[in-house]
Structures are given as C-alpha cells and as structure tokens.
Write a protein that holds these residues in place. Structure first.
Motif, short mmCIF file in Angstrom:
data_model
loop_
_atom_site.label_atom_id
_atom_site.label_comp_id
_atom_site.label_asym_id
_atom_site.label_seq_id
_atom_site.Cartn_x
_atom_site.Cartn_y
_atom_site.Cartn_z
N VAL A 55 -32.35 2.77 49.14
CA VAL A 55 -31.88 4.09 48.70
C VAL A 55 -33.02 4.86 48.05
N ARG A 56 -33.75 4.18 47.17
CA ARG A 56 -34.84 4.84 46.46
C ARG A 56 -36.00 5.16 47.40
N LEU A 57 -36.34 4.23 48.26
CA LEU A 57 -37.51 4.40 49.12
C LEU A 57 -37.31 5.45 50.21
N THR A 58 -36.06 5.74 50.55
CA THR A 58 -35.78 6.79 51.53
C THR A 58 -35.52 8.13 50.87
N GLY A 59 -35.67 8.18 49.53
CA GLY A 59 -35.43 9.44 48.82
C GLY A 59 -33.96 9.82 48.78
N SER A 60 -33.08 8.79 48.83
CA SER A 60 -31.64 9.07 48.88
C SER A 60 -30.94 8.82 47.55
N GLY A 61 -31.73 8.67 46.48
CA GLY A 61 -31.13 8.34 45.18
C GLY A 61 -30.11 9.34 44.71
N LEU A 62 -30.28 10.61 45.06
CA LEU A 62 -29.31 11.64 44.70
C LEU A 62 -28.62 12.17 45.95
N GLY A 63 -28.51 11.29 46.97
CA GLY A 63 -27.77 11.67 48.17
C GLY A 63 -26.33 11.98 47.85
N CYS A 64 -25.76 11.23 46.91
CA CYS A 64 -24.48 11.57 46.29
C CYS A 64 -24.84 12.04 44.88
N THR A 66 -23.33 13.06 42.28
CA THR A 66 -22.50 12.82 41.11
C THR A 66 -21.86 11.44 41.23
N TRP A 67 -21.10 11.07 40.20
CA TRP A 67 -20.47 9.75 40.16
C TRP A 67 -19.23 9.83 39.26
N PRO A 68 -18.12 9.16 39.56
CA PRO A 68 -17.92 8.19 40.63
C PRO A 68 -17.69 8.80 42.01
N LYS A 69 -17.40 10.11 42.09
CA LYS A 69 -17.28 10.74 43.40
C LYS A 69 -18.66 10.97 43.99
N CYS A 70 -18.68 11.21 45.32
CA CYS A 70 -19.95 11.50 45.96
C CYS A 70 -20.35 12.96 45.73
N THR A 71 -19.36 13.85 45.71
CA THR A 71 -19.56 15.24 45.31
C THR A 71 -18.42 15.61 44.37
N ASP A 72 -18.48 16.81 43.84
CA ASP A 72 -17.41 17.23 42.93
C ASP A 72 -16.06 17.29 43.64
N ASP A 73 -16.09 17.51 44.96
CA ASP A 73 -14.85 17.69 45.71
C ASP A 73 -14.53 16.56 46.67
N SER A 74 -15.44 15.59 46.82
CA SER A 74 -15.22 14.55 47.82
C SER A 74 -15.59 13.18 47.26
N LEU A 75 -14.74 12.20 47.52
CA LEU A 75 -15.01 10.84 47.10
C LEU A 75 -16.07 10.20 48.00
N THR A 76 -16.13 10.63 49.25
CA THR A 76 -17.06 10.07 50.22
C THR A 76 -18.13 11.08 50.58
N ALA A 77 -19.17 10.60 51.28
CA ALA A 77 -20.23 11.49 51.74
C ALA A 77 -19.70 12.38 52.86
N THR A 78 -20.16 13.60 52.91
CA THR A 78 -19.74 14.54 53.95
C THR A 78 -20.87 14.72 54.96
N SER A 79 -20.54 15.28 56.13
CA SER A 79 -21.53 15.47 57.18
C SER A 79 -22.64 16.42 56.74
N GLU A 80 -22.30 17.38 55.87
CA GLU A 80 -23.31 18.33 55.40
C GLU A 80 -24.39 17.66 54.55
N PHE A 89 -24.13 6.62 49.83
CA PHE A 89 -22.72 6.24 49.81
C PHE A 89 -22.54 4.83 50.38
N GLY A 90 -23.33 4.48 51.41
CA GLY A 90 -23.25 3.14 51.98
C GLY A 90 -23.62 2.08 50.95
N ASN A 91 -24.64 2.36 50.13
CA ASN A 91 -25.01 1.41 49.09
C ASN A 91 -23.90 1.27 48.05
#
Length: 339
Positions: A55-64, A66-80, A89-91
């Motif tokens: 996650v860190r090495l691909t620069g995905s540390g802030l891919g989601c 916020t926490w515990p949701k992935c975004t303010d409006d979605s529990l999971t990662a979105t296509s955008e 989100f996979g991690n």
C-alpha cells in the motif's frame, strides 16, 4: 443432505452465553489442526505486513482518505478512486482474513484436549493486538500518514508476529517451568542477539520514515533525520546482529548444545545473509519498490528466525498432574466464566 440437529432452549442459551465452550464440548481438534490454526495466524500476520508495505510503496496510503469508511459517503472503494483506492481497501479487507485466522486459532486452542488456559490467553492476546493495530491503522490515515504512526503500526505488527510464533511454539510444550538447555552465558548471548535485532527492526522503521516512500503521491511529512546517516546506523546494527548470530553458532557448537538450537542458529545466519544482500542492493539502487517490499518480508523472517533460536534454548515438558482437562471433561458450574 445432512439434517441440521435442532438445539434445545438450554443449548441455545449456552451457545449464546459461552460460544467457545459450546463449540469445545462438540468438537475436539487433532494436534495437527491446532498447529495449523496457529500457523495460519503467523502466515496472515506476515501477509498483512507485506501487503501494508505494498500500500505504501504504490502510493496508495490515502487511497481511502478516511476511516473506518473508505470515503465520507461509501464504506467501500468506488470506481472513481482508481487503483489506489482498490489497493488500500483490499488491504483493509485482509484485516478480516487475519481476524478469521486468529479466531480459528482461538477456537482450536479452546477446543483442544487437554484444554490449556495459557494457550487460549495467547490466542486472545493476538486478537486484541489485531484490534489495536486496526485502530492505529485508522489513526495513520486520519493523520495523513504521519511517519511516527506508520512506524508504530509496523512495530505493533511485529508484536503480533511475536505472540503468534510463541503460541505456535507453546503448542508442543507443556505448562511446567521451562528448563534451560544451555548455560547462563549462552542464554545471555542469545538475549543480546534478540535485543540487537529488536533495535535493528526499530531503526529500520526510522529509515523508512525518513526515506522517499511516503505512502502517498502528495507531499507527506518525513522524519527529520539525515536518511544516509540513519541508513548507515541500520547497516551497522545489521552487522552487529550478523556477528552475534555467528558467535552464537560457534558457542553452541563449542558447548555441544543440542542439534536443534545449532541448526536454528545456522538458519538465522542464512536469513540474515539474504536480508543483508537485499538491503545493500536496494540502497545502491535508490530503494526500488520491489526490493523494499522484499526487505519488509525479510524483516519479518529475520525476527521469526531469532525467536525460533531463543525458544529452542529451553524445554518445557508436560506435567500430567497439572494439565487442565478439556472443556468437555470438566464439570463447570452453570455460570462459569468464559476463558
């Protein structure tokens, strides 16, 4: 189709009040199953470290973001959110797999005959470390990948690996007082090796926190130390650990220690050698991501190898007169507390 047995009202009440005891009274795992359950927890503890590094090495540390949701409006990662969101989100989802592995270990340890409360407690300790690290992982995201929290996140994962390895090792031991297989001087040398390796791992987190892999594509605060200087300190500690491991192997051979400790000391040296090669190559190639990931895996394997050496210097025979009977054989009071 196998019919599902109906539970009486009393059985339902018991399963609700103490589900682990309920399972233990109806299932007795073999020794092999208990060992495999404990090993699954070790494997997943290492996997979560490696995937966290990805996650860190691909620069995905802030891919989601916020926490515990992935975004303010979605529990999971979105296509955008793209690939970075999917990786982060996979991690997070792998944490549930880790929980399942630790849960299986707890159930197997609780259901084993004879039941040993000390092993069950080690299983629960793993669970609470996982929960604590999950919360800490959320804090890491909320503070924007602060390098100090990232380092703490890794060190707590190392603590989980420590308890998981100890649990796996204790399955084949009894609960009697441990008897040393070597003299005090050899034991002290081994503990010095353990402490030096712990420092090596801790300084490694500082190298990471000061390095260029911040975990996100944007600017992220790094630990304000000279990276080359702290990398040199890390390398010096690595050479100290290697020297101590070689010294320990020669000492074990000189005092005619049992074969298992000598063999594990030799295995530790080989793991250290491979880890050292990766470390120097990644340093001179300006820390390419794939080698940094392999180095993180190597860090876990080095720590496990050191623990195996330490634990092999003792024996803990079973004491039949003090063994705790399995739950199914106990006459527990109606309101006995769960283990």
């Amino acid at each position: 189709m196998v019919p599902v047995p109906k539970l009486t009202r009393a059985e339902v009440a018991q399963a609700t009040r103490n589900p682990l005891q309920f399972i233990a009274e109806r299932w007795t795992p073999s020794h092999r199953i208990v060992r495999r359950a404990a090993m699954s927890a070790i494997v997943m503890a290492v996997v979560i470290v490696v995937t966290g590094g990805a996650v860190r090495l691909t620069g995905s540390g802030l891919g989601c973001p916020t926490w515990p949701k992935c975004t303010d409006d979605s529990l999971t990662a979105t296509s955008e959110m793209g690939l970075h969101g999917a990786i982060e989100f996979g991690n997070r989802m792998l944490t549930y797999v880790l929980c399942a592995a630790v849960g299986w270990a707890i159930i197997a340890l609780r259901s084993a005959v004879p039941w040993r409360r000390s092993l069950t407690r080690l299983g629960w300790l793993q669970f609470w470390i996982v929960m604590g690290n999950a919360v800490l992982g959320g804090i890491v995201v909320l503070v924007g990948l602060n390098p100090y929290t990232v380092a703490a996140h890794f060190l707590l994962s190392t603590a989980l690996i420590t308890v998981a390895v100890l649990t796996w090792y204790r399955i084949d031991e009894g609960d009697a007082e441990p008897k040393p297989l070597v003299g005090k001087a050899v034991s002290q040398l081994t503990w010095l090796l353990v402490v030096a390796t712990g420092l090596l791992v801790a300084v490694g987190t500082v190298v990471t926190g000061a390095g260029r892999h911040a975990g996100d594509s944007s600017d992220v605060h790094r630990i304000p130390v000279d990276w080359k200087l702290v990398s040199q300190l890390h390398a010096d500690l690595a050479w100290i650990v290697v020297a101590l491991s070689v010294a320990l192997w020669f000492v074990l051979k000189a005092v005619d220690a049992p074969a298992v400790p000598r063999r594990r000391a030799g295995q530790l040296f080989l793991v250290l050698l491979a880890q050292g090669v990766i470390g120097y190559v990644q340093y001179f190639l300006d820390t390419p991501e794939i080698l940094v990931g392999l180095h993180m895996l190597g860090s876990c394997l080095v720590w496990i190898a050191v623990l195996r050496v330490l634990l092999s210097l003792r024996e803990r025979p079973a004491a039949p007169d003090t063994a705790v009977p399995g739950p199914a054989a106990q006459e527990l009071p109606e309101h006995a507390p769960a283990a």
